[in-house]
Write an enzyme that holds these catalytic residues in place. Structure first.
Site, PDB file in Angstrom:
ATOM      1  CG  ASP A  97      -6.356  -1.195  -0.433  1.00 37.92           C
ATOM      2  OD1 ASP A  97      -6.927  -2.284  -0.201  1.00 37.92           O
ATOM      3  OD2 ASP A  97      -6.396  -0.239   0.362  1.00 37.92           O
ATOM      4  CB  ILE A  98      -5.366  -6.642  -0.347  1.00 38.80           C
ATOM      5  CG1 ILE A  98      -3.871  -6.981  -0.319  1.00 38.80           C
ATOM      6  CG2 ILE A  98      -6.208  -7.919  -0.336  1.00 38.80           C
ATOM      7  CD1 ILE A  98      -3.399  -7.641   0.938  1.00 38.80           C
TER       8      ILE A  98
ATOM      9  CD  GLU B 140       8.807 -20.278  19.390  1.00 36.35           C
ATOM     10  OE1 GLU B 140       8.945 -20.403  18.153  1.00 36.35           O
ATOM     11  OE2 GLU B 140       7.920 -19.578  19.921  1.00 36.35           O
TER      12      GLU B 140
ATOM     13  CG  ASP C 216       1.693 -19.410  16.111  1.00 37.62           C
ATOM     14  OD1 ASP C 216       1.846 -19.217  14.894  1.00 37.62           O
ATOM     15  OD2 ASP C 216       2.578 -19.177  16.952  1.00 37.62           O
TER      16      ASP C 216
ATOM     17  CE  LYS D 134      12.708 -25.446  11.451  1.00 38.52           C
ATOM     18  NZ  LYS D 134      13.866 -24.540  11.531  1.00 38.52           N
TER      19      LYS D 134
ATOM     20  CE  LYS E  62       5.185 -18.178  20.272  1.00 40.98           C
ATOM     21  NZ  LYS E  62       6.177 -17.854  19.227  1.00 40.98           N
TER      22      LYS E  62
ATOM     23  CE  LYS F 129       3.240 -21.403  11.216  1.00 40.23           C
ATOM     24  NZ  LYS F 129       2.677 -20.516  12.219  1.00 40.23           N
TER      25      LYS F 129
ATOM     26  NE  ARG G 286      -2.433  -1.341   3.470  1.00 39.89           N
ATOM     27  CZ  ARG G 286      -3.063  -1.367   4.644  1.00 39.89           C
ATOM     28  NH1 ARG G 286      -4.324  -0.979   4.715  1.00 39.89           N
ATOM     29  NH2 ARG G 286      -2.451  -1.770   5.740  1.00 39.89           N
TER      30      ARG G 286
ATOM     31  CG  HIS H 142       5.368 -25.281  13.215  1.00 40.41           C
ATOM     32  ND1 HIS H 142       5.359 -25.100  11.847  1.00 40.41           N
ATOM     33  CD2 HIS H 142       5.663 -24.065  13.748  1.00 40.41           C
ATOM     34  CE1 HIS H 142       5.635 -23.837  11.578  1.00 40.41           C
ATOM     35  NE2 HIS H 142       5.813 -23.194  12.708  1.00 40.41           N
TER      36      HIS H 142
END
Length: 474
Positions: A87-88, A222, A241, A188, A336, A154, A48, A246
């Protein structure tokens, strides 16, 4: 040995964002430096911001400041980069994009082969592909031959109904063979090696089943919090998430049957069967097979509600109800702000029928394990019992370890480099198919329904998570 893909144009939506700066442009530049790209290619960024081609090139150059340029390729690479303000939600910008793509006379294939990378929130994908179709850029209305491909980040929806709707909307414009749902874990080396480790070694595959394996433990931890992703996490949470993609992708790599061949669909057929076989959780599993947590201080993060009930930790016990795995628990822990960053798979084998060297009839599973560490190290270790030197028969667990970095220094590709090259070449093996997306969401939706009304348990930062998480291990 990779073959160079066809001449093409890559169009990046969200090209002024963080993902493009940190991952995409460095990866494309490195592919060009290793001569993995065709002789003729163009990169068109959209966003944008009101930028000129030169202004956008300067922005890209800053994102490449820490990337090695031993052969002086940077200027030539930047000359291939262009920018379209878009702009989408507005159709006008897509016609400008169409004009920029087709302005490639004298470069065979550049305007006819187009890879669209949606480095934006996945919820925007239906609007983007719909407008691409109206502007004559969809797969089904190619106007100068060639191919169209679409890479989607994702999470693919927020639940099963939204995933089905997203798949339906994208499928109107792009066929399944042209849709590449990216999960960087599948790029990976250590994740890809799981299949090689299992199916190329006669040592392990005969005992890779419920008769010999006691349990499988998968950890994705993490040691940092959500950083500046408060708004995203409030909408998504850890189950959506990390667990939906994953974690479940690691689980299916461990649990899948041998494919009939190494074609994309041969491998993905077997992964889909595992996801379909995962036992769905019920409300009575809350607290015994499912524990959710939230690190202390999460509610003080930027863009987080002061009374948020979003989870930043999940420990879940899964069962795969098929012939190979019936009754074997798969423990998955992800979170987390835990004590350390670690991604690993631990496969524990059952004790021998009669134990001569322990106390009584017991033995320790920790002396009978295969440990595949994805990060921070990239290793595969075998832990087994050995006699301690001396007159007494005393056993200790010892290691045999293979380290990727020691064995293959300076080799291999970063996940985004590999997956971008796979998409350019049309290799779909390491991308997620529509049916697997929907089976995954069915698993996660069942977990969310089972814990509906339960508040995530608080846990101290840099700990192992909620104390009650230990209960799910039995």
């Amino acid at each position: 040995m990779y073959l160079k893909p066809d001449n093409f144009t890559i169009v990046i939506f969200g090209a002024t964002g963080d993902l493009a700066a940190r991952k995409l442009f460095p990866s494309i530049f490195e592919l060009a430096g290793f001569r993995h790209l065709p002789d003729e290619f163009r990169i068109i960024g959209t966003g944008r911001r009101d930028l000129s081609h030169e202004g956008f090139r300067e922005m890209v150059a800053r994102s490449l400041a820490n990337v090695k340029d031993e052969n002086g390729n940077l200027k030539g690479f930047l000359d291939r980069i262009f920018y379209v303000r878009l702009d989408i939600e507005e159709q006008e910008g897509y016609y400008r994009l169409h004009g920029e793509i087709m302005d490639a006379e004298g470069q065979p294939g550049v305007c006819s082969n187009i890879l669209f990378y949606l480095a934006v929130a996945p919820a925007l994908a239906p609007a983007i592909v719909g407008n691409l179709a109206l502007a004559g850029l969809g797969e089904k209305n190619v106007d100068c031959g060639g191919w169209r491909k679409l890479i989607v980040e994702k999470p693919y929806g927020i639940n099963l109904p939204s995933a089905c709707e997203m798949n339906r909307a994208i499928g109107k414009v792009f066929s399944e063979k042209s849709i590449f749902r990216i999960d960087h874990y599948l790029g990976k080396e250590t994740v890809q090696n799981i299949l090689v480790f299992r199916f190329s070694n006669g040592i392990f595959e005969p005992i890779w089943n419920r008769h010999y394996i006691a349990d499988v433990r998968i950890t994705i931890a993490e040691d940092f919090g959500i950083r500046d992703r408060g708004a995203f996490y409030e909408e998504v949470g850890l189950l959506r998430d990390i667990m939906q993609n994953h974690a479940l992708q690691l689980l299916v790599s461990v649990a899948m049957e041998p494919p009939v061949d190494l074609s994309a669909d041969g491998v993905r057929d077997e992964k889909a069967k595992v996801l379909r076989s995962i036992r769905r959780h019920k409300p009575e599993d809350a607290g015994t097979a499912i524990v959710l947590g939230q690190y202390e201080g999460y509610r003080n993060e930027k863009n987080v509600a002061p009374d948020s009930r979003v989870e930043t930790f999940a420990a879940v016990k899964f069962f795969v109800d098929n012939w190979r795995w019936k009754g074997v628990p798969f423990y998955v822990r992800a979170g987390k702000n835990l004590e350390k960053s670690l991604t690993e798979i631990v496969v524990s084998f059952k004790c021998p029928p009669q134990n001569f060297f322990g106390n009584g009839d017991g033995c320790s599973y920790t002396a009978n394990q295969v440990i595949m560490q994805i990060q921070p190290e990239e290793t595969i270790a075998l832990r087994f019992g050995a006699k301690r030197p001396g007159e007494d028969v005393v056993t200790d667990p010892v290691f045999m370890k293979f380290d990727y970095r020691d064995a293959y220094p300076n080799e291999g590709m970063t996940p985004y480099r590999r997956l971008l090259l796979d998409a350019m070449a049309g290799d779909r093996m390491n991308f997620i198919r529509q049916d697997s997306v929907e089976y995954s969401w069915a698993v996660i939706d069942a977990i969310r329904e089972a814990v509906d009304g339960h508040r995530p348990e608080p846990y101290p930062p840099h700990s192992r998570g909620p104390e009650s998480a230990g209960r799910i291990y039995g």
